[in-house]
Structure formats: C-alpha cells, structure tokens
Write a protein that holds these residues in place. Structure first.
Motif, PDB file in Angstrom:
ATOM      1  N   UNK A  85       0.844  -1.195   0.000  1.00  0.00           N
ATOM      2  CA  UNK A  85       0.000   0.000   0.000  1.00  0.00           C
ATOM      3  C   UNK A  85       0.881   1.246   0.000  1.00  0.00           C
ATOM      4  N   UNK A  86       0.616   2.159  -0.931  1.00  0.00           N
ATOM      5  CA  UNK A  86       1.392   3.392  -1.019  1.00  0.00           C
ATOM      6  C   UNK A  86       0.639   4.520  -0.318  1.00  0.00           C
ATOM      7  N   UNK A  87       1.390   5.528   0.126  1.00  0.00           N
ATOM      8  CA  UNK A  87       0.783   6.655   0.835  1.00  0.00           C
ATOM      9  C   UNK A  87      -0.168   7.406  -0.091  1.00  0.00           C
ATOM     10  N   UNK A  88       0.270   7.636  -1.331  1.00  0.00           N
ATOM     11  CA  UNK A  88      -0.555   8.340  -2.309  1.00  0.00           C
ATOM     12  C   UNK A  88      -0.205   7.831  -3.696  1.00  0.00           C
ATOM     13  N   UNK A  89      -1.236   7.604  -4.517  1.00  0.00           N
ATOM     14  CA  UNK A  89      -1.000   7.126  -5.873  1.00  0.00           C
ATOM     15  C   UNK A  89      -0.389   8.179  -6.764  1.00  0.00           C
ATOM     16  N   UNK A  90      -0.709   9.441  -6.509  1.00  0.00           N
ATOM     17  CA  UNK A  90      -0.137  10.523  -7.319  1.00  0.00           C
ATOM     18  C   UNK A  90      -0.243  11.843  -6.582  1.00  0.00           C
ATOM     19  N   UNK A  91       0.681  12.729  -6.892  1.00  0.00           N
ATOM     20  CA  UNK A  91       0.663  14.100  -6.398  1.00  0.00           C
ATOM     21  C   UNK A  91       1.093  15.012  -7.538  1.00  0.00           C
ATOM     22  N   UNK A  92       0.515  16.204  -7.584  1.00  0.00           N
ATOM     23  CA  UNK A  92       0.870  17.180  -8.617  1.00  0.00           C
ATOM     24  C   UNK A  92       1.208  18.504  -7.937  1.00  0.00           C
ATOM     25  N   UNK A  93       2.274  19.147  -8.402  1.00  0.00           N
ATOM     26  CA  UNK A  93       2.688  20.429  -7.846  1.00  0.00           C
ATOM     27  C   UNK A  93       3.874  20.302  -6.913  1.00  0.00           C
TER      28      UNK A  93
ATOM     29  N   UNK B 103       9.292  13.833   1.416  1.00  0.00           N
ATOM     30  CA  UNK B 103       9.938  13.895   2.732  1.00  0.00           C
ATOM     31  C   UNK B 103       9.245  12.955   3.714  1.00  0.00           C
ATOM     32  N   UNK B 104       7.915  12.895   3.654  1.00  0.00           N
ATOM     33  CA  UNK B 104       7.167  11.988   4.529  1.00  0.00           C
ATOM     34  C   UNK B 104       7.574  10.531   4.274  1.00  0.00           C
ATOM     35  N   UNK B 105       7.625  10.155   3.003  1.00  0.00           N
ATOM     36  CA  UNK B 105       7.990   8.783   2.647  1.00  0.00           C
ATOM     37  C   UNK B 105       9.431   8.489   3.056  1.00  0.00           C
ATOM     38  N   UNK B 106      10.325   9.447   2.843  1.00  0.00           N
ATOM     39  CA  UNK B 106      11.727   9.278   3.236  1.00  0.00           C
ATOM     40  C   UNK B 106      11.846   9.022   4.739  1.00  0.00           C
ATOM     41  N   UNK B 107      11.165   9.818   5.527  1.00  0.00           N
ATOM     42  CA  UNK B 107      11.289   9.719   6.982  1.00  0.00           C
ATOM     43  C   UNK B 107      10.644   8.450   7.545  1.00  0.00           C
TER      44      UNK B 107
END
Length: 282
Positions: free
Chosen positions: A199-207, A216-220
């Motif tokens: 499960x991924x935190x978010x499938x997509x982000x724009x901007x 940064x959230x995923x890295x930490x």
C-alpha cells in the motif's frame, strides 16, 4: 536466432510494458512457429514480427489491470543487467511507456512501429492487417493522445543525470522540503505503484509543494537508513533504495534540459523490482 529473439522481445515489451510478459509472449510465438507448416512462409523474420506484434496486441486487449495500490506503472528494465535481452536503442524511454498506456493496443503498436522503428504506413498496414489509411488514422489519434510528448524526447547525458540525482538524494536525506521544491518544475507529477502487495501513501501528487512534502514523509517513514544506488532504467536516471540486497523502492526521474525534475515514477511493487540487481559501479 538470438538477434531475432532480441528484436521480437523488444517489440513485445514496448507494446505490453512488462518484461516478463514479453518473454512469455515471444516464447509462445516461437514454440508455435516450430510446429507450423512453413511451406507458405516466404520471410521468416517478417512472419515472426507480425505474429509477435499481434500476439502482444491481443494480450494487451485481454489484460485487465489488477486493482493496484496507487497507479499502474510499467516494469522498468536496466540495460546494465547482462540478462536483459532488449535492444537498447529500440526500447522506449520509461516516460514514453507510461504515456503509451493512454493509447489502445493498436494505436500503441502503430505509434511504436512508426516512431520507434521507422516503419512506413504500408508496412504497418501489412503487419496489423489494416489499410494504410487506417494506419495514418491510428497514428494521428495516438499523437493527439500523447499531449505530454514534450517530456518524452529528452535524454540527459550521464553527467547531468548524476548531478540531478545527487541533489535529489541529498535533499531527501536532509528532509529539506524547500530544496526539493527548487529541484522540481511547477507542474511536477509523482506517480506511485505498489502493485497488489504494497500500500502506497498516495498514488499521485501534482505540484511542487505537495510532491516535496510527500517525498519527505515517505523518506522519513519508509526509506530512512536504507542504502541507495544511482542507476538507469529505460534510458532515464533513477535512485534505488535497498534493504540489504533487496530493492525496496526506486524513483525513476524525467529531467528537463536544465536539470529540473518533471516527473517522478516511484515503484514499490515487489514483482516489478525483483529482477533488478544492485550495480555497485554506478
């Protein structure tokens, strides 16, 4: 025969976007060819190419993408891996493979044959068993669909790739959201594929702001303490995050001519990462 096999595999991979599926498709074509009555086959290579392309199109038509965590992304390949049998110069960039998912299988095949292999419309018509005019229509529709094509043609030199990867990794490691934003274009898009298992935190982000914050959230929370390597997949630079010798996540980047990051493809799906090996010399 090996050269012929590599060409068939490259055609199939460009159409289906999966190296493992492409291998199975080509193997199936070759096994059936062995048992055929070849008395009416005038040109073996053309026959095998036509069979492979049509087999790949039929596979793509039948394939219903599984419900995945995030967005479905193609399986990346590394040309540094000795086991990779694709023809490097004829394999689509990763960004192009992603964009080709917006096309139906016949549009995809026509586009690949014309733009990737320089086939004439008459040759495409013969391979796809359509008219030359239909081939032109397929290509026209494909070009209209590929509105993001400005991101598909630029392949950075290795020096620029390593410089951009180094800045990207440093900003991630330091959780520096502002510096990450400085490395991204305004309309940056991040796409993540966890497959059916992760499960991924978010499938997509724009901007810039949303993407930098998510990175940064995923890295930490998920990448801290993992080793990394800089590698290349489908002609594009990537950073790979390893847990011992197992690849945990890779970010494939699409760079602009001035070194900014236009797109990030984050692949977490273990089935698409299992064949990638760590390259210590890169």
């Amino acid at each position: 025969m090996q050269k012929n096999y590599n060409k068939l595999l490259t055609y199939a991979y460009n159409i289906v976007g999966s190296y493992e599926d492409a291998r199975d498709l080509v193997q199936d074509v070759l096994e059936k060819y062995i048992t055929l009555d070849k008395s009416d086959i005038r040109h073996e290579s053309n026959f095998l190419i036509k069979s492979t392309i049509n087999h790949a199109i039929n596979f793509k038509n039948r394939q219903s993408k599984k419900e995945v965590f995030g967005e479905w992304l193609p399986e990346p390949v590394s040309f540094e891996n000795a086991d990779t049998k694709l023809i490097k110069e004829e394999t689509a960039t990763y960004t192009m493979l992603v964009l080709l998912e917006y096309l139906n299988p016949k549009e995809r095949a026509a586009f690949i044959l014309k733009e990737g292999f320089d086939y004439s419309h008459a040759e495409i018509a013969e391979l796809l068993e359509i008219s030359a005019e239909n081939s032109r229509q397929l290509l026209s529709r494909a070009n209209k669909q590929l509105k993001d094509s400005k991101y598909t043609n630029y392949i950075p030199h290795s020096g620029q790739s390593f410089e951009s990867l180094g800045k990207y990794q440093k900003a991630l490691a330091q959780a520096d959201i502002l510096e990450l934003q400085n490395l991204l274009v305004n309309d940056i898009k991040l796409s993540a594929d966890g497959g059916t298992k992760v499960q991924v935190v978010s499938g997509s982000e724009i901007g810039k702001a949303a993407t930098a914050t998510l990175l940064v959230y995923v890295q930490q929370h998920f990448l801290m303490g993992k080793t990394f390597t800089f590698q290349f997949f489908n002609h594009q630079p990537a950073i790979c995050f390893w847990e011992h010798e197992k690849l945990h996540n890779c970010h494939i980047l699409q760079l602009s001519a001035d070194g900014l990051i236009q797109k990030i493809y984050s692949i977490v799906d273990p089935d698409k990462l299992k064949n990638i090996t760590k390259l210590s010399h890169i």
